[in-house]
Design a protein around this motif. Sequence first.
Motif, PDB file in Angstrom:
ATOM      1  N   ASP A  38      20.002  12.719  26.187  1.00 33.22           N
ATOM      2  CA  ASP A  38      19.156  11.620  26.657  1.00 33.22           C
ATOM      3  C   ASP A  38      19.475  10.399  25.801  1.00 33.22           C
ATOM      4  O   ASP A  38      20.140  10.514  24.756  1.00 33.22           O
ATOM      5  CB  ASP A  38      17.680  12.000  26.552  1.00 33.22           C
ATOM      6  CG  ASP A  38      16.774  10.978  27.219  1.00 33.22           C
ATOM      7  OD1 ASP A  38      17.158  10.437  28.275  1.00 33.22           O
ATOM      8  OD2 ASP A  38      15.682  10.708  26.692  1.00 33.22           O
ATOM      9  N   GLU A  40      17.886   6.414  24.325  1.00 35.37           N
ATOM     10  CA  GLU A  40      16.807   5.437  24.185  1.00 35.37           C
ATOM     11  C   GLU A  40      17.457   4.069  23.998  1.00 35.37           C
ATOM     12  O   GLU A  40      18.395   3.917  23.203  1.00 35.37           O
ATOM     13  CB  GLU A  40      15.909   5.750  22.988  1.00 35.37           C
ATOM     14  CG  GLU A  40      15.269   7.133  22.996  1.00 35.37           C
ATOM     15  CD  GLU A  40      14.340   7.370  24.180  1.00 35.37           C
ATOM     16  OE1 GLU A  40      13.878   6.384  24.785  1.00 35.37           O
ATOM     17  OE2 GLU A  40      14.090   8.552  24.492  1.00 35.37           O
ATOM     18  N   HIS A  97      18.321  14.249  32.413  1.00 37.49           N
ATOM     19  CA  HIS A  97      17.292  13.968  33.403  1.00 37.49           C
ATOM     20  C   HIS A  97      17.397  12.477  33.710  1.00 37.49           C
ATOM     21  O   HIS A  97      17.168  11.648  32.836  1.00 37.49           O
ATOM     22  CB  HIS A  97      15.892  14.310  32.882  1.00 37.49           C
ATOM     23  CG  HIS A  97      14.842  14.162  33.940  1.00 37.49           C
ATOM     24  ND1 HIS A  97      14.657  15.101  34.928  1.00 37.49           N
ATOM     25  CD2 HIS A  97      13.957  13.167  34.200  1.00 37.49           C
ATOM     26  CE1 HIS A  97      13.689  14.701  35.728  1.00 37.49           C
ATOM     27  NE2 HIS A  97      13.256  13.523  35.321  1.00 37.49           N
ATOM     28  N   ASP A 102      21.551   7.032  32.200  1.00 39.96           N
ATOM     29  CA  ASP A 102      22.184   7.390  30.926  1.00 39.96           C
ATOM     30  C   ASP A 102      23.704   7.240  30.993  1.00 39.96           C
ATOM     31  O   ASP A 102      24.319   6.744  30.040  1.00 39.96           O
ATOM     32  CB  ASP A 102      21.810   8.821  30.540  1.00 39.96           C
ATOM     33  CG  ASP A 102      20.331   8.969  30.252  1.00 39.96           C
ATOM     34  OD1 ASP A 102      19.787   8.138  29.514  1.00 39.96           O
ATOM     35  OD2 ASP A 102      19.718   9.924  30.761  1.00 39.96           O
ATOM     36  N   LEU A 136      10.193  13.908  34.245  1.00 40.00           N
ATOM     37  CA  LEU A 136      10.404  15.016  33.311  1.00 40.00           C
ATOM     38  C   LEU A 136       9.086  15.626  32.860  1.00 40.00           C
ATOM     39  O   LEU A 136       8.954  16.856  32.781  1.00 40.00           O
ATOM     40  CB  LEU A 136      11.211  14.526  32.101  1.00 40.00           C
ATOM     41  CG  LEU A 136      11.547  15.587  31.053  1.00 40.00           C
ATOM     42  CD1 LEU A 136      12.375  16.716  31.652  1.00 40.00           C
ATOM     43  CD2 LEU A 136      12.292  14.963  29.874  1.00 40.00           C
ATOM     44  N   LYS A 137       8.107  14.804  32.555  1.00 39.50           N
ATOM     45  CA  LYS A 137       6.811  15.317  32.104  1.00 39.50           C
ATOM     46  C   LYS A 137       6.199  16.247  33.145  1.00 39.50           C
ATOM     47  O   LYS A 137       5.712  17.337  32.814  1.00 39.50           O
ATOM     48  CB  LYS A 137       5.865  14.145  31.814  1.00 39.50           C
ATOM     49  CG  LYS A 137       4.480  14.539  31.324  1.00 39.50           C
ATOM     50  CD  LYS A 137       3.643  13.303  31.056  1.00 39.50           C
ATOM     51  CE  LYS A 137       2.207  13.674  30.709  1.00 39.50           C
ATOM     52  NZ  LYS A 137       2.111  14.358  29.395  1.00 39.50           N
ATOM     53  N   LYS A 150       4.347  11.154  26.425  1.00 39.52           N
ATOM     54  CA  LYS A 150       5.190   9.990  26.687  1.00 39.52           C
ATOM     55  C   LYS A 150       4.676   8.748  25.951  1.00 39.52           C
ATOM     56  O   LYS A 150       5.069   7.626  26.265  1.00 39.52           O
ATOM     57  CB  LYS A 150       5.250   9.717  28.195  1.00 39.52           C
ATOM     58  CG  LYS A 150       6.087  10.731  28.968  1.00 39.52           C
ATOM     59  CD  LYS A 150       7.555  10.615  28.617  1.00 39.52           C
ATOM     60  CE  LYS A 150       8.425  11.541  29.430  1.00 39.52           C
ATOM     61  NZ  LYS A 150       9.863  11.413  29.076  1.00 39.52           N
ATOM     62  N   GLN A 153       7.276   6.277  24.565  1.00 36.40           N
ATOM     63  CA  GLN A 153       8.345   5.874  25.475  1.00 36.40           C
ATOM     64  C   GLN A 153       8.681   4.396  25.359  1.00 36.40           C
ATOM     65  O   GLN A 153       9.841   3.992  25.415  1.00 36.40           O
ATOM     66  CB  GLN A 153       7.952   6.208  26.913  1.00 36.40           C
ATOM     67  CG  GLN A 153       9.051   5.961  27.928  1.00 36.40           C
ATOM     68  CD  GLN A 153       8.674   6.479  29.306  1.00 36.40           C
ATOM     69  OE1 GLN A 153       7.489   6.489  29.673  1.00 36.40           O
ATOM     70  NE2 GLN A 153       9.643   6.927  30.063  1.00 36.40           N
ATOM     71  N   TYR A 169       9.146  12.485  19.968  1.00 35.40           N
ATOM     72  CA  TYR A 169       9.230  12.135  21.382  1.00 35.40           C
ATOM     73  C   TYR A 169      10.673  12.236  21.870  1.00 35.40           C
ATOM     74  O   TYR A 169      10.948  12.815  22.935  1.00 35.40           O
ATOM     75  CB  TYR A 169       8.707  10.719  21.618  1.00 35.40           C
ATOM     76  CG  TYR A 169       9.111  10.171  22.965  1.00 35.40           C
ATOM     77  CD1 TYR A 169       8.426  10.520  24.117  1.00 35.40           C
ATOM     78  CD2 TYR A 169      10.231   9.348  23.093  1.00 35.40           C
ATOM     79  CE1 TYR A 169       8.815  10.058  25.358  1.00 35.40           C
ATOM     80  CE2 TYR A 169      10.633   8.881  24.326  1.00 35.40           C
ATOM     81  CZ  TYR A 169       9.918   9.234  25.458  1.00 35.40           C
ATOM     82  OH  TYR A 169      10.340   8.778  26.687  1.00 35.40           O
ATOM     83  N   SER A 172      11.795  15.769  22.293  1.00 33.56           N
ATOM     84  CA  SER A 172      11.150  16.508  23.390  1.00 33.56           C
ATOM     85  C   SER A 172      11.849  16.272  24.721  1.00 33.56           C
ATOM     86  O   SER A 172      11.748  17.103  25.625  1.00 33.56           O
ATOM     87  CB  SER A 172       9.673  16.102  23.501  1.00 33.56           C
ATOM     88  OG  SER A 172       9.527  14.776  23.993  1.00 33.56           O
ATOM     89  N   ASP A 173      12.573  15.161  24.851  1.00 35.77           N
ATOM     90  CA  ASP A 173      13.270  14.865  26.097  1.00 35.77           C
ATOM     91  C   ASP A 173      14.517  15.722  26.312  1.00 35.77           C
ATOM     92  O   ASP A 173      15.067  15.733  27.416  1.00 35.77           O
ATOM     93  CB  ASP A 173      13.661  13.382  26.147  1.00 35.77           C
ATOM     94  CG  ASP A 173      12.509  12.507  26.622  1.00 35.77           C
ATOM     95  OD1 ASP A 173      11.468  13.052  27.028  1.00 35.77           O
ATOM     96  OD2 ASP A 173      12.644  11.271  26.598  1.00 35.77           O
TER      97      ASP A 173
END
Length: 223
Positions: A38, A40, A97, A102, A136-137, A150, A153, A169, A172-173
């Motif tokens: 993932d 950010e 995801h 991405d 995703l959540k 989240k 985020q 956080y 967890s993704d």
Amino acid sequence: MRTTLFARGAPARSPAVIHLHRHDLPDGLDLGPIVAIDTETMGLNPHRDRLCLVQLSAGDGDAHLVQIVPTAMGGRGADCPNLKRLLQDPAVTKLFHFARFDCAALHLHLGVTVAPVVCTKVASKLVRTFTDRHGLKDLLKELLGVEISKQQQSSDWGAPDLSAEQMAYAASDVLHLHALWARLEGLLAREGRLELARDCFRFLPARGALDLLGYADPDILSH
């Protein structure tokens, strides 16, 4: 830097270990044949908003976070040879995801075409046609019984020092993507849509490149 993370709703197990690396993955790190990934960024416009963090997991319960610090802040920018090598390795499947975003961000900021890829969001949309909840959540809660927050985020991912909450956080993704894909792959096979999903996955790097060229709106694949 290392920290630990406990996931609410997850099966009883040892807590995840989060490894924070500045600039690149360490030499010799082997994350196996399928790596959850993932990113950010500072925002949702890849041309404007820089890539700040790349998260990876081998599916072993641990996460590796690569913080990309720009040269203006004393870093090396996008000089990430080990990370780039993994992203382009044809023998390693990259599990995302929402791979469309991405792949585009990684292509623009690291100069790599990420392949082969799997996208759990595309997989969910192909097979879970009874719902519009493909985030995703929602998927983790409905398919795995795992709850993630989240809350971080929209936090400042460009900060030179990430907080423990941000790292938890970010981890967890990727920590649950292997298990999530296993569930979705089974559903796709059951409904006879697995090969269709694989064809969609092969197109995703090109879809990201089209977005970077401005073909997201209008979409050249629309009517």
